[in-house]
Design a protein around this motif. Structure first.
Motif, short mmCIF file in Angstrom:
data_model
loop_
_atom_site.label_atom_id
_atom_site.label_comp_id
_atom_site.label_asym_id
_atom_site.label_seq_id
_atom_site.Cartn_x
_atom_site.Cartn_y
_atom_site.Cartn_z
N ASP A 279 0.84 -1.19 0.00
CA ASP A 279 0.00 0.00 0.00
C ASP A 279 0.88 1.25 0.00
OD1 ASP A 279 -1.87 1.97 0.28
OD2 ASP A 279 -2.41 1.46 2.36
N LYS A 286 1.84 7.91 0.22
CA LYS A 286 2.21 7.97 1.63
C LYS A 286 3.58 8.62 1.78
CE LYS A 286 -0.19 3.87 3.37
NZ LYS A 286 -1.04 4.58 4.35
N ASN A 329 -1.64 -1.31 -4.25
CA ASN A 329 -2.07 0.09 -4.36
C ASN A 329 -0.87 0.99 -4.69
OD1 ASN A 329 -3.74 2.37 -4.22
ND2 ASN A 329 -3.50 2.58 -1.99
N ASP A 356 -5.56 6.60 -0.76
CA ASP A 356 -4.93 5.80 0.28
C ASP A 356 -5.97 5.11 1.17
OD1 ASP A 356 -2.91 4.65 1.68
OD2 ASP A 356 -2.36 6.47 2.81
N ALA A 357 -7.23 5.51 1.07
CA ALA A 357 -8.28 4.79 1.80
C ALA A 357 -8.80 3.69 0.88
CB ALA A 357 -9.38 5.76 2.22
N GLU A 358 -7.87 2.76 0.53
CA GLU A 358 -8.17 1.74 -0.48
C GLU A 358 -8.73 0.46 0.11
OE1 GLU A 358 -5.38 1.97 0.97
OE2 GLU A 358 -4.89 -0.13 1.37
MN MN Z 1 -3.92 2.99 2.31
#
Ligand code: MN
Ligand code: BES
Ligand code: ZN
Length: 503
Positions: A279, A286, A329, A356-358
């Motif tokens: 991620d 990030k 991701n 990022d809210a995957e």
């Molecule tokens: Mn994430």
């Protein structure tokens, strides 16, 4: 390049510790120099040898302290290892596990290939012999686990601990100890699988790799296993799940495991595990610090595979389905962009305000897919939010549920497994935070209550059955120098299922 499983042989024995013919007998000492029961037996047989050592001040019984004794008079074992247990009134579950771990590591480091550990005899409030032995086995595996398949030299000890005897205090307890041993072994093997998958870096552990590992476990135990590729998921309308993997060269996989061990037609339990093999955050990239830890973002899926192994080993007479949406991701020209709107399998549309809210984007389609099994209960496991780590730290997983009896069932299993959870509120009051002006919902709910709004998002896709969500962001791995997967919550899941077979 398989990770070599440590080979351990366990047995359960009752009988006088002074008469054990073995390389080492491990006995416990509480703080204030109070000997545990088996230590008193050794002390008596050796005419007060241990008491004298305590009087001399060499061992005070502090938790984590050890003292190895050679040539103790009138004792058949080569050595006695004294392990400090801390204060007797504080000797609860965690202290018990810490003491076993300390004993086992000391045995490994001092080259005892065989040992009889009497710490398992020490009573713990509300726990029985089966519990003591099961936990001793799990803790031993945990303490000796290593992941060295990617080191050029194995880190195996020169004289590794191979045979462990756990003591019970009476003959009549042996059969209960054996039950604990069988459960402890199955759970430990499952935990080790979850740990290996978690620790395998994302350049090796891709969605396809996970699918292969799931297939291996399925083959070993006769489970059904279906692997859905991009086209199959597309056909099902999993627009939300598929959008997350678009930025990666590694194709996504949707893994379906089926254990039909129960009565035909009985509604199954469905376990859903988030498996983002890496991620990076996507376009909402990030920050670099600790980004390496996002290798563990497939831990939910790894725990489902680990739990399935244990289910198979214990031959649980239940119907259980495992669903693992697996993808990576990454940022790229094809990746989701902030503001994109996708259509989930449920038909609901989602505005992706933060790529990022995957986790919730892949889980929502798995939760919709779960409906076809008419489940008795659905439990999802996901390293879902950093906010969960802020709220609860590394000790409990966060529990959310739309059904109080299911939540209580999970709380009970978690306490028994000592793989603890803490229930958080799942209230409609938070749903407002997910409002979107352009789509049915947004994928983020702002800074306040980040774990709760994430759970509220999933809840919208779990209206047709009893459901619980475990946010394992703080519990699935340890960060920093001792970086590594914990294999949680395999033990909790297995106990949850075990309890359903006993009723
Ligand atoms: Mn994430
Ligand atoms: N996998 C992360 C959650 C996570 C972060 C677990 C840190 C453990 C440690 C998840 O996909 C994520 O990135 N969540 C975001 C959500 C936010 C954008 C609403 C987070 O928690 O920052
Ligand atoms: Zn994630």
């Amino acid at each position: 390049m398989e990770n070599k499983e440590i080979e351990l042989e366990f047995s359960i024995k009752s009988g006088a510790p002074e008469k054990q013919r073995t390389a080492c007998v491990v006995v416990g000492v509480f703080e204030n120099r109070k000997l545990s029961g088996p230590a008193i037996d050794i002390d008596r047989a050796s005419d007060g040898y241990l008491s004298e050592i305590l009087r001399g001040g060499d061992m005070e019984g502090k938790a984590g302290s050890t003292l190895l004794l050679h040539k103790v008079p009138n004792i058949l074992a080569d050595r006695i290892l004294m392990v400090g247990l801390g204060k007797e009134r504080d000797f609860h579950e965690t202290a018990y596990r810490d003491a076993i771990a300390c004993a086992v590591k000391t045995l490994r480091d001092t080259g005892s290939m065989e040992a009889a550990i009497t710490l398992s005899e020490i009573p713990i409030k509300k726990r029985d012999v089966t519990w003591n032995i099961e936990q001793a086995v799990i803790t031993t595996y945990d303490a000796l686990y290593r992941f060295d398949r990617l080191k050029s030299k194995s880190s195996e000890a020169r004289r590794p601990l191979k045979r462990v005897i756990f003591a019970v205090s009476r003959r009549g307890e042996l059969k209960y100890g054996e039950i604990g041993l069988a459960r402890g072994l199955a759970i430990s093997h499952g935990i080790n699988i979850a740990k290996d998958l978690g620790n395998t870096p994302s350049n090796i552990c891709t969605p396809e790799y996970l699918a292969n590992e799931a297939q291996k476990v399925a083959k070993a135990h006769g489970f059904g296993c279906e692997i859905l590729d991009y086209a199959a998921c597309d056909k099902l309308g999993m627009g939300s799940f598929l959008s997350v993997g678009k930025g990666s060269d590694k194709p996504p996989r949707f893994i379906v495991l089926k254990h039909e061990g129960g009565t035909k037609g009985h509604k199954p339990v469905v376990l859903v595990g988030k498996a983002v093999t890496f991620d990076a955050g996507g376009i909402s990239l990030k920050p670099p610090a600790e980004m390496d830890e996002m290798n563990y973002d497939m831990s939910g899926g790894g725990s489902v595979i680990g739990a399935f192994h244990a289910i198979g080993e214990l031959k649980l007479p239940l119907n259980v389905i495992g669903l693992i949406p697996a993808c990576e991701n990454m940022p790229s020209a094809n990746a989701n962009k902030p503001g994109d709107i996708v259509t989930s399998m449920s038909g609901k549309t989602i505005e992706i305000l933060n790529t990022d809210a995957e986790g919730r984007l892949i889980l929502c389609d798995a939760l919709t897919y779960a409906e076809r099994f008419e489940p008795d209960a659905v439990i999802d496991l996901a390293t879902l939010t950093g906010a969960c780590v802020i709220a609860l730290g590394a000790h409990p997983s966060a529990l959310f549920s739309n059904h109080d009896p299911l939540a209580r069932e999970i709380e009970h299993a978690a306490d028994h497994a000592w793989d603890r959870v803490w229930r958080m509120p799942l209230w409609d009051d938070y749903q407002d935070q997910l409002k979107s002006s352009l789509a049915d919902m947004a994928n983020i709910g702002g800074r306040p209550a980040g774990s709760i709004t994430a759970a509220c998002f999933l809840w919208r896709f779990a209206k047709k059955y009893h459901w619980a969500h475990l946010d394992i962001a703080g519990t699935a791995w340890k960060g920093g120098r001792a970086k590594g997967s914990t294999g949680r919550p395999v033990s909790l899941l297995v106990h949850f299922l075990l309890n359903r077979t006993i009723k």
